[in-house]
Write a protein that holds these residues in place. Structure first.
Motif, PDB file in Angstrom:
ATOM      1  N   LYS A   9      -1.506  -2.919  -7.208  1.00  0.00           N
ATOM      2  CA  LYS A   9      -0.282  -3.682  -6.958  1.00  0.00           C
ATOM      3  C   LYS A   9       0.213  -3.479  -5.534  1.00  0.00           C
ATOM      4  CE  LYS A   9       2.116  -4.623 -11.203  1.00  0.00           C
ATOM      5  NZ  LYS A   9       3.333  -4.350 -11.966  1.00  0.00           N
ATOM      6  N   GLU A  10       0.125  -2.266  -5.030  1.00  0.00           N
ATOM      7  CA  GLU A  10       0.563  -2.000  -3.664  1.00  0.00           C
ATOM      8  C   GLU A  10      -0.297  -2.740  -2.650  1.00  0.00           C
ATOM      9  OE1 GLU A  10       2.862  -0.993  -0.616  1.00  0.00           O
ATOM     10  OE2 GLU A  10       3.351  -0.730  -2.729  1.00  0.00           O
ATOM     11  N   LEU A  11      -1.601  -2.749  -2.849  1.00  0.00           N
ATOM     12  CA  LEU A  11      -2.494  -3.485  -1.951  1.00  0.00           C
ATOM     13  C   LEU A  11      -2.192  -4.986  -1.979  1.00  0.00           C
ATOM     14  CD1 LEU A  11      -5.880  -1.673  -2.584  1.00  0.00           C
ATOM     15  CD2 LEU A  11      -4.500  -1.607  -0.497  1.00  0.00           C
ATOM     16  N   LEU A  12      -1.966  -5.535  -3.161  1.00  0.00           N
ATOM     17  CA  LEU A  12      -1.618  -6.951  -3.275  1.00  0.00           C
ATOM     18  C   LEU A  12      -0.290  -7.248  -2.580  1.00  0.00           C
ATOM     19  CD1 LEU A  12      -2.655  -7.539  -6.984  1.00  0.00           C
ATOM     20  CD2 LEU A  12      -3.805  -8.432  -4.945  1.00  0.00           C
ATOM     21  N   GLN A  14       1.079  -5.609  -0.096  1.00  0.00           N
ATOM     22  CA  GLN A  14       0.880  -5.524   1.345  1.00  0.00           C
ATOM     23  C   GLN A  14       0.197  -6.776   1.906  1.00  0.00           C
ATOM     24  OE1 GLN A  14      -1.205  -1.874   2.167  1.00  0.00           O
ATOM     25  NE2 GLN A  14       0.497  -0.606   1.446  1.00  0.00           N
ATOM     26  N   ALA A  15      -0.599  -7.427   1.072  1.00  0.00           N
ATOM     27  CA  ALA A  15      -1.291  -8.649   1.489  1.00  0.00           C
ATOM     28  C   ALA A  15      -0.413  -9.885   1.327  1.00  0.00           C
ATOM     29  CB  ALA A  15      -2.581  -8.814   0.688  1.00  0.00           C
ATOM     30  N   GLY A  16       0.821  -9.686   0.878  1.00  0.00           N
ATOM     31  CA  GLY A  16       1.739 -10.805   0.719  1.00  0.00           C
ATOM     32  C   GLY A  16       1.596 -11.553  -0.593  1.00  0.00           C
ATOM     33  N   ILE A  17       0.879 -10.981  -1.540  1.00  0.00           N
ATOM     34  CA  ILE A  17       0.686 -11.614  -2.842  1.00  0.00           C
ATOM     35  C   ILE A  17       1.782 -11.122  -3.780  1.00  0.00           C
ATOM     36  CG2 ILE A  17      -0.882 -11.828  -4.816  1.00  0.00           C
ATOM     37  CD1 ILE A  17      -3.171 -11.328  -2.737  1.00  0.00           C
TER      38      ILE A  17
END
Length: 79
Positions: A9-12, A14-17
């Motif tokens: 969830k954190e990676l998503l 950070q990617a603006g998702i």
């Protein structure tokens, strides 16, 4: 790659998702406080295994008082 839900969830994010709101909590009091802020939540064990729901690792709670006794491991995410 293998990610636990909180990491993914954190990676998503950070990617603006867009991802649903949630908090990683390390104890029952933190989980109760998170549910108090978020409202009705799923308290989920953060373990790298499948079938969490069948094993009792996901508990639905309506309020902070319900979150404390439903804390199933020291690492949970209220979402």
């Amino acid at each position: 790659m293998d990610f636990e839900e909180a990491e993914a969830k954190e990676l998503l994010r950070q990617a603006g998702i867009p991802v649903p709101p949630g908090e990683l909590c390390r104890d029952a009091e933190a989980a109760a406080a998170a549910v108090g802020r978020l409202g009705r939540s799923a308290v989920k064990a953060q373990v790298p295994s499948g079938k969490r729901g069948k094993a009792g690792g996901i508990r639905l709670v309506d309020n902070a008082a319900q979150a404390r006794p439903r804390m199933v491991t020291p690492w949970v995410r209220a979402s």
